[in-house]
Design an enzyme around this catalytic site. Structure first.
Site, mmCIF file in Angstrom:
data_model
loop_
_atom_site.group_PDB
_atom_site.id
_atom_site.type_symbol
_atom_site.label_atom_id
_atom_site.label_comp_id
_atom_site.label_asym_id
_atom_site.label_seq_id
_atom_site.Cartn_x
_atom_site.Cartn_y
_atom_site.Cartn_z
ATOM 1 C CB SER A 46 -0.870 0.047 1.259
ATOM 2 O OG SER A 46 -1.812 -0.968 1.232
ATOM 3 C CB THR A 47 4.200 1.975 1.391
ATOM 4 O OG1 THR A 47 3.896 1.371 2.660
ATOM 5 C CG2 THR A 47 5.083 3.184 1.599
ATOM 6 C CG LEU A 53 -3.235 14.429 2.929
ATOM 7 C CD1 LEU A 53 -3.184 13.789 1.557
ATOM 8 C CD2 LEU A 53 -4.684 14.743 3.281
ATOM 9 C CG HIS A 231 -8.637 4.481 0.446
ATOM 10 N ND1 HIS A 231 -9.842 5.018 0.838
ATOM 11 C CD2 HIS A 231 -7.694 5.342 0.914
ATOM 12 C CE1 HIS A 231 -9.627 6.140 1.501
ATOM 13 N NE2 HIS A 231 -8.335 6.366 1.555
ATOM 14 C CE1 TYR A 260 -6.678 12.617 -0.148
ATOM 15 C CE2 TYR A 260 -8.424 11.281 0.829
ATOM 16 C CZ TYR A 260 -7.273 11.382 0.053
ATOM 17 O OH TYR A 260 -6.750 10.270 -0.527
ATOM 18 C CE1 TYR A 526 -11.634 -2.108 41.488
ATOM 19 C CE2 TYR A 526 -10.859 -0.785 43.322
ATOM 20 C CZ TYR A 526 -11.102 -0.929 41.964
ATOM 21 O OH TYR A 526 -10.791 0.087 41.103
ATOM 22 C CG ASP A 539 -10.235 -1.333 38.027
ATOM 23 O OD1 ASP A 539 -9.635 -1.161 39.104
ATOM 24 O OD2 ASP A 539 -11.425 -1.015 37.847
ATOM 25 C CB THR A 541 -13.936 -8.348 41.811
ATOM 26 O OG1 THR A 541 -14.675 -9.064 40.829
ATOM 27 C CG2 THR A 541 -14.532 -6.977 42.035
ATOM 28 C CD GLU A 642 -20.696 -8.037 40.134
ATOM 29 O OE1 GLU A 642 -19.922 -9.021 40.108
ATOM 30 O OE2 GLU A 642 -20.335 -6.884 39.860
ATOM 31 C CG LEU A 643 -27.544 -12.433 42.486
ATOM 32 C CD1 LEU A 643 -29.054 -12.201 42.464
ATOM 33 C CD2 LEU A 643 -27.112 -13.149 43.769
ATOM 34 C CE1 TYR A 644 -20.263 -12.898 37.277
ATOM 35 C CE2 TYR A 644 -20.602 -12.468 39.607
ATOM 36 C CZ TYR A 644 -20.091 -12.096 38.382
ATOM 37 O OH TYR A 644 -19.407 -10.915 38.261
HETATM 38 C C1 LIG Z 1 -5.253 5.234 -1.933
HETATM 39 C C2 LIG Z 1 -4.583 5.334 -0.617
HETATM 40 C C3 LIG Z 1 -4.331 6.579 -0.065
HETATM 41 C C4 LIG Z 1 -3.713 6.678 1.167
HETATM 42 N N1 LIG Z 1 -3.458 7.911 1.674
HETATM 43 C C5 LIG Z 1 -2.865 8.027 2.894
HETATM 44 C C6 LIG Z 1 -2.564 9.295 3.430
HETATM 45 O O1 LIG Z 1 -2.851 10.314 2.831
HETATM 46 N N2 LIG Z 1 -1.979 9.365 4.653
HETATM 47 C C7 LIG Z 1 -1.654 8.248 5.352
HETATM 48 O O2 LIG Z 1 -1.161 8.361 6.468
HETATM 49 N N3 LIG Z 1 -1.898 7.011 4.848
HETATM 50 C C8 LIG Z 1 -2.482 6.887 3.635
HETATM 51 N N4 LIG Z 1 -2.731 5.649 3.118
HETATM 52 C C9 LIG Z 1 -2.398 4.483 3.923
HETATM 53 C C10 LIG Z 1 -0.943 4.086 3.885
HETATM 54 O O3 LIG Z 1 -0.493 4.074 2.568
HETATM 55 C C11 LIG Z 1 -0.803 2.712 4.505
HETATM 56 O O4 LIG Z 1 -1.410 2.696 5.782
HETATM 57 C C12 LIG Z 1 0.630 2.289 4.674
HETATM 58 O O5 LIG Z 1 1.343 2.483 3.496
HETATM 59 C C13 LIG Z 1 0.685 0.834 5.069
HETATM 60 O O6 LIG Z 1 2.008 0.459 5.188
HETATM 61 P P1 LIG Z 1 2.385 -1.013 5.623
HETATM 62 O O7 LIG Z 1 3.849 -1.055 5.746
HETATM 63 O O8 LIG Z 1 1.582 -1.390 6.792
HETATM 64 O O9 LIG Z 1 1.844 -1.940 4.457
HETATM 65 P P2 LIG Z 1 2.402 -2.184 2.983
HETATM 66 O O10 LIG Z 1 2.996 -0.979 2.411
HETATM 67 O O11 LIG Z 1 1.307 -2.828 2.222
HETATM 68 O O12 LIG Z 1 3.575 -3.207 3.209
HETATM 69 C C14 LIG Z 1 3.359 -4.565 3.494
HETATM 70 C C15 LIG Z 1 4.450 -5.349 2.832
HETATM 71 O O13 LIG Z 1 4.388 -6.701 3.271
HETATM 72 C C16 LIG Z 1 4.875 -7.488 2.207
HETATM 73 N N5 LIG Z 1 4.470 -8.883 2.393
HETATM 74 C C17 LIG Z 1 3.192 -9.357 2.385
HETATM 75 N N6 LIG Z 1 3.207 -10.690 2.561
HETATM 76 C C18 LIG Z 1 4.493 -11.067 2.698
HETATM 77 C C19 LIG Z 1 5.120 -12.319 2.918
HETATM 78 N N7 LIG Z 1 4.422 -13.454 3.006
HETATM 79 N N8 LIG Z 1 6.470 -12.344 3.018
HETATM 80 C C20 LIG Z 1 7.192 -11.192 2.934
HETATM 81 N N9 LIG Z 1 6.629 -9.988 2.710
HETATM 82 C C21 LIG Z 1 5.302 -9.922 2.614
HETATM 83 C C22 LIG Z 1 4.223 -6.862 0.998
HETATM 84 O O14 LIG Z 1 4.896 -7.228 -0.195
HETATM 85 C C23 LIG Z 1 4.322 -5.385 1.317
HETATM 86 O O15 LIG Z 1 5.445 -4.785 0.734
HETATM 87 C C24 LIG Z 1 -3.333 5.515 1.876
HETATM 88 C C25 LIG Z 1 -3.574 4.271 1.315
HETATM 89 C C26 LIG Z 1 -4.187 4.166 0.087
HETATM 90 C C27 LIG Z 1 -4.431 2.828 -0.496
#
Ligand SMILES: Cc1cc2nc3c(=O)[nH]c(=O)nc-3n(C[C@H](O)[C@H](O)[C@H](O)COP(=O)(O)OP(=O)(O)OC[C@H]3O[C@@H](n4cnc5c(N)ncnc54)[C@H](O)[C@@H]3O)c2cc1C
Length: 803
Positions: A46-47, A53, A231, A260, A526, A539, A541, A642-644
Site C-alpha cells: 500500500s505504501t 497526507l 481506496h 480531501y 477489588y 482493574d 475483582t 452480583e448473582l452468577y
Molecule cells: C489510496 C490510498 C491513499 C492513502 N493515503 C494516505 C494518506 O494520505 N496518509 C496516510 O497516512 N496514509 C495513507 N494511506 C495508507 C498508507 O499508505 C498505509 O497505511 C501504509 O502504506 C501501510 O504500510 P504497511 O507497511 O503497513 O503496508 P504495505 O505498504 O502494504 O507493506 C506490506 C508489505 O508486506 C509485504 N508482504 C506481504 N506478505 C508477505 C510475505 N508473506 N512475506 C514477505 N513480505 C510480505 C508486501 O509485499 C508489502 O510490501 C493511503 C492508502 C491508500 C491505499
C-alpha cells in the site's frame, strides 16, 4: 540478492513503511539482530500508492502523541542524507454545518490538551490559505500549521536505509511461507519462520504485512482482523497557471462533502471515503503476485466524491484527471490500528492502519520497538491493541461487515456513545428475549447486546445542552432513582470472567495482583494488576473460590486483553496454573439498592445478614430454583449482589429476580450511578499509563510489595484523578474535554456525565497536585466553571454498601 541468515533475534515481515519504521526504531534502540523480509521490493504494498497526507490530531491522545512524534521524525530525517520529502504545509478541516463546527470546537479542545498547534479560523481565513476553495456553506475551519505531507515511498526508503546503515539486514524477494511455534504450558510461542529461501530461527516475529497481515497471521492460526479495502483518489491535470500560490498549499478536508485535497506539484490529489465501500478481493487475501500494482479504477463508486469535490473547488470542473489511483489498503472493524503481541508469544503485529499508516509510521515504529524489546509499548495503546478484538473476529464475514460500516461512515460526526449497527445481534444474554419483550434499547460492546435503558416516560427538563443531550434518554433517571431508593436489576452477563486454578494459583495471583488476594475461599478483593511502570493493566475483582482456584471478573471488552496479560505473566513466572476464559459459560445479574436484601431473602435459604454475608464476599447459594454464586459487591454504591449462574439457568434466574419488583435498568443508569460514587472505569479513567496512587486507588494496593509493578505503584505522583463538579448542571462533559486554570490547560476529562441523585454534572480529570483553580472545563468549545469536589460525591463513608 541479500543473504538470508539462518538465525536472527527478530524477524520483521513486510517492507512497507511500517516494517521499515519498526526496523529503524529497533536499530535506534540498539537492537541489530534483526532481519526484515519482503516478498517483492520495498514499498511495493500500500505504501507506494499512498496520498501521503500527515495529520496529527486524533480523539485518542496516545495516537495524537504518536503522530506528533512522526512529524518530529520526518522533520529530522528531512535534514539528513535520506530526506523523505517532508513538506510542512499545514492542514485545514472545514465545517459546513453547525454540528460540524461543534465537532471542530471539541477537536480544538483535544489539541489544547495535546499541546498541538491548532486554531479555529473563519471561512475567509481558510480561503486565504487555500485560495481555490469556494466558501459556500462553510461556517469555520480548523487550521493545523504543523501538519503536512510526505512522499510515502521516499519515507519508506529513508527509514529502511537508516535501519540498514545501523545493521538491520533487509532481505527482499523473500516470501514468508510459515511461522513455527512451540506449545507450552501457557500457550504457544514463536520459534522461527519459514521462507521460500529457507528457514530462519528467531525469538520474535513482527507482522508488518499491511493488507496482507491477516494472511500472514493465518500461518500461525492467529486472527488479525484486517481487510484489504479498495481506496481511491485522483490526481488532476495541472491547474491553470497562477491558480495556486507560490508557496506550499495546505491539505484540505471537507468531511461534510466526504473529500480531501492536497497539492501535487501544480495539480491536486483529491480523494475521499465512498459511501459504498468495496473489499479489494472477495476472498480477503490479496493475490500472491499483487505487488507494485493497483486495482482497476471504480468510477461508479467515486461519482459522489467527484461531484462534491467540484462544489468545494469549482476549478476542478475545468481541469481533467491525470490518473485515478485505486489502491487496496488494510482497514479494521473499528478504524483503529492493530498493534501488539498476539495470543502466540513473540508474534507481534503492526498493521491495519486504515489509510493513516504514513501519518502514523514514526510513532508506530517507536511503540512497536518498545513492545518487542520491553514487553510494553510505553503508552496506553488500548484503543489500538490487537487484544481488543474478541474471538468473534475470527469470522471473516463479521469482520467485513464491521469494516464496511466504519469505512462508509468515516467522515460522519461521531457522537460519543453512538451505537453501531453492523453484525448485530451476535452475543446475547440468556435474558435477551425478556429484555427485548420489555422495551429494552440495546447498545453493543465487544459483540454483546447490552441494555442501555428501557423505554418509558421521564423528565425532559433534565436533558443536557449540546452533544451530551443528543444521545440521552429520559428513561435513565427513573432507573437510577430506583437503585438509590428501592432496588434495580441489571443484566451484566457480558462481564468477562477468567478462572485461575492449579497448584501455583495462590502464589501466582499474589504475584500478578497488587491487592491482598491471598485470603480464604469466599473472599472477594477489588484490585489492579500493574505493569512494570506501575500503570494499571487490569482493574478487577478477584474471588477465591477454592484453596487453589480464583475467579477474575473484568469489564465486557477487556477479556482477551486481561487473559493475554495474565498468561504472559504466568509464562514469565513459569507458574503451574491454568488460566481459562469462562465468560460464555456464565450469566450475571446485579441486584442493588437499599431493598435488595429484603427482595432476595425470600428467594434463598441462605442468610444474607452482614455477619453471614459481609461486604465484600462470595457465597454459593440458591435463588429460586437456580444454583448461584453470589458476590456481595457493587459498581453503583448500594447494598446488593452480583448473582452468577451457568447460562442454562440464566433465563429462569432473571425471571425470578424480575418478579421481585426490582426495577430493570441499563448501562446508562449504571454509568450515572458509578460517576456519583467515584468508581473508576478502566479504558477511560485508568489504564496502563496511570498508577493506583494517581488514580486514588492506593487503598487497593498492598504495602508489602512482592507483585508486578510494586516498585512504581505507590510513587508520589505529580497529578491525581480529581472529581470536578461543573457550575452549570446542564453542561455535561463526555470525555476528552480540556480543563484549564486561567488560560493554561492543565488536564483532560477522562469521563463525565450527570448524577441524578446529587443533581450535578460530574467530570473526572487528572490535575497537577499543586493546581489550585479556579478551574473551567471546555464543553463543546465553551468554558464552564468547575470546582474540585471531595470525592466520592455520594455516600463518601460507604455506609450504604455495608448496610
Ligand atoms: C489510496 C490510498 C491513499 C492513502 N493515503 C494516505 C494518506 O494520505 N496518509 C496516510 O497516512 N496514509 C495513507 N494511506 C495508507 C498508507 O499508505 C498505509 O497505511 C501504509 O502504506 C501501510 O504500510 P504497511 O507497511 O503497513 O503496508 P504495505 O505498504 O502494504 O507493506 C506490506 C508489505 O508486506 C509485504 N508482504 C506481504 N506478505 C508477505 C510475505 N508473506 N512475506 C514477505 N513480505 C510480505 C508486501 O509485499 C508489502 O510490501 C493511503 C492508502 C491508500 C491505499
Amino acid at each position: 540478492m541479500a543473504e538470508l541468515p539462518d538465525r536472527a533475534r527478530i524477524v520483521i515481515v513486510g517492507g512497507g513503511v511500517a516494517g521499515a519504521s519498526v526496523a529503524f526504531h529497533l536499530a535506534r534502540r540498539g537492537e541489530r539482530d534483526v532481519v526484515l523480509l519482503e516478498r517483492a521490493e520495498l514499498t511495493s504494498g500500500s505504501t507506494f500508492h499512498s496520498a501521503g497526507l500527515v495529520g496529527q490530531l486524533r480523539a485518542d491522545p496516545a495516537l495524537t502523541h504518536m503522530n506528533v512524534y512522526s512529524v518530529e521524525l520526518y522533520r529530522e530525517l528531512e535534514k539528513g542524507d535520506h530526506a523523505p520529502g517532508w513538506v510542512e504545509s499545514g492542514s485545514l478541516r472545514l465545517a459546513s454545518s453547525a454540528e460540524r463546527l461543534t465537532e471542530l470546537r471539541r477537536q480544538h479542545g483535544w489539541a489544547q490538551c495535546a499541546g498541538l498547534p491548532l486554531e479555529l479560523i473563519s471561512a475567509r481565513e481558510a480561503r486565504e490559505l487555500f485560495p481555490i476553495m469556494a466558501m459556500d456553506g462553510v461556517l469555520g475551519a480548523a487550521w493545523a500549521p504543523t501538519d503536512g505531507q510526505v512522499d510515502p515511498a521516499r519515507l519508506c526508503s529513508a527509514l529502511a536505509a537508516a535501519a540498514r546503515d545501523a545493521g538491520v539486514r533487509i532481505v527482499q524477494r523473500t516470501r514468508l511461507t510459515g511461522i513455527d511455534t512451540l506449545a507450552g504450558r501457557h500457550g504457544r510461542r514463536v520459534t522461527g519462520v519459514r521462507t521460500d529461501r529457507g528457514p530462519v530461527e528467531c525469538e520474535a516475529v513482527v507482522n508488518c504485512g499491511g493488507m496482507y497481515s491477516a494472511e500472514i497471521a493465518n500461518l500461525a492460526d492467529v486472527r488479525v482482523p484486517v481487510m484489504p479495502m479498495s481506496h481511491q483518489y485522483v490526481v488532476t491535470a495541472p491547474l491553470p497557471p497562477g491558480a495556486l500560490p507560490d508557496r506550499p498549499v495546505p491539505s484540505l478536508r471537507d468531511p461534510d462533502l466526504l473529500v480531501y485535497y492536497r497539492q501535487e506539484i501544480d495539480g491536486l490529489v483529491m480523494g475521499g471515503y465512498e459511501r459504498t465501500s468495496a473489499p479489494a478481493w472477495a476472498t480477503a487475501a490479496p493475490p500472491a503476485d499483487f505487488n507494485g500494482r493497483l486495482l482497476a479504477a471504480d468510477w461508479n463508486r467515486f461519482v459522489e466524491i467527484a461531484a462534491n469535490a467540484q462544489l468545494r473547488v469549482p476549478l476542478l470542473s475545468e481541469v481533467g484527471v491525470a490518473s485515478m489511483i485505486n489502491g487496496p489498503e488494510g482497514f479494521t472493524p473499528d478504524n483503529g490500528f492493530c498493534l501488539g503481541e498476539t495470543e502466540v508469544a513473540g508474534l507481534f503485529v503492526a498493521a491495519g492502519f486504515c489509510a493513516h499508516g504514513i501519518a502514523g509510521a514514526g510513532g508506530i515504529g517507536d511503540v512497536m520497538a518498545n513492545w518487542v524489546l520491553d514487553g510494553d509499548p510505553g503508552l496506553d495503546l488500548w484503543h489500538m491493541d490487537i487484544r481488543r478484538f474478541g474471538r468473534h473476529y475470527r469470522s471473516p464475514d463479521y469482520t467485513l461487515a464491521r469494516t464496511r460500516e466504519t469505512y462508509e461512515t468515516y467522515y460522519d460526526i461521531r457522537y460519543p456513545g453512538a451505537e453501531r449497527r453492523a453484525g448485530r445481534p451476535l452475543r446475547t444474554s440468556p435474558a435477551y428475549a425478556w429484555h427485548a419483550a420489555h422495551g429494552a434499547v440495546f447498545g453493543e460492546k465487544a459483540g454483546w447486546e447490552r441494555v442501555n435503558h428501557y423505554a418509558g416516560p421521564g423528565d425532559e427538563a433534565l436533558r443536557p445542552r449540546g452533544w451530551a443531550g443528543r444521545l440521552w434518554s429520559t428513561c435513565v433517571e427513573p432507573e437510577h432513582r430506583a437503585v438509590r431508593e428501592s432496588a434495580g436489576l441489571f443484566d451484566e452477563s457480558s462481564f468477562a470472567t477468567i478462572e485461575i486454578s492449579g497448584p501455583d494459583a495462590s502464589a501466582f495471583c499474589a504475584h500478578a495482583f497488587a491487592g491482598n488476594v491471598d485470603r480464604p475461599p469466599g473472599a472477594v478483593v477489588y484490585t489492579q494488576a500493574l505493569n512494570d511502570r506501575g500503570g494499571i493493566e487490569m482493574d478487577v475483582t478477584v474471588t477465591r473460590t477454592a484453596p487453589d482456584a480464583f475467579v477474575v471478573v473484568t469489564g465486557t471488552a477487556f477479556g482477551p486483553h486481561d487473559l493475554g496479560w495474565l498468561r504472559r505473566q504466568a509464562r514469565l513466572a513459569d507458574a503451574a496454573v491454568r488460566i481459562v476464559d469462562t465468560t460464555g459459560g456464565l450469566a450475571c445479574f446485579g441486584l442493588w439498592g437499599p431493598a435488595a436484601r429484603e427482595l432476595l431473602a425470600p428467594l434463598t435459604p441462605a442468610p444474607l445478614d452482614n455477619d453471614a454475608f459481609p461486604y465484600p464476599s462470595m457465597r454459593e447459594i440458591t435463588v429460586g430454583d437456580v444454583p448461584v454464586r453470589a458476590l456481595r459487591v457493587t459498581y453503583v454504591g448500594e447494598l446488593g449482589w452480583e448473582l452468577y449462574c451457568t447460562t442454562e439457568y440464566g433465563a429462569r434466574l432473571w425471571q425470578t429476580l424480575a418478579e421481585t419488583g426490582a426495577r430493570p435498568g441499563g448501562y446508562w443508569a449504571i454509568e450515572s450511578l458509578r460517576l456519583e460514587k467515584g468508581y473508576r472505569a478502566w479504558g477511560s479513567d485508568i489504564g496502563p499509563q496511570t498508577t493506583p496512587t494517581e488514580a486514588g486507588l492506593a487503598f487497593a494496593v498492598r504495602r508489602s510489595g512482592g507483585f508486578v509493578g510494586a516498585q512504581m505503584a505507590l510513587r508520589e505522583p505529580a497529578r491525581r484523578l480529581r472529581c470536578l463538579v461543573l457550575d452549570d448542571a446542564r453542561a455535561v462533559a463526555l470525555g476528552g474535554e480540556p480543563v484549564r486554570v486561567g488560560d493554561e490547560v492543565v488536564g483532560q476529562v477522562t469521563s463525565g456525565g450527570y448524577g441524578y441523585t446529587v443533581a450535578k454534572s460530574i467530570a473526572y480529570a487528572y490535575l497537577p497536585v499543586n493546581a489550585g483553580g479556579p478551574f473551567s472545563v471546555g464543553v463543546d468549545g465553551a468554558w464552564v466553571g468547575a470546582e474540585v469536589a471531595r470525592s466520592p460525591l455520594y455516600d463518601p463513608r460507604g455506609t450504604r454498601i455495608r448496610a
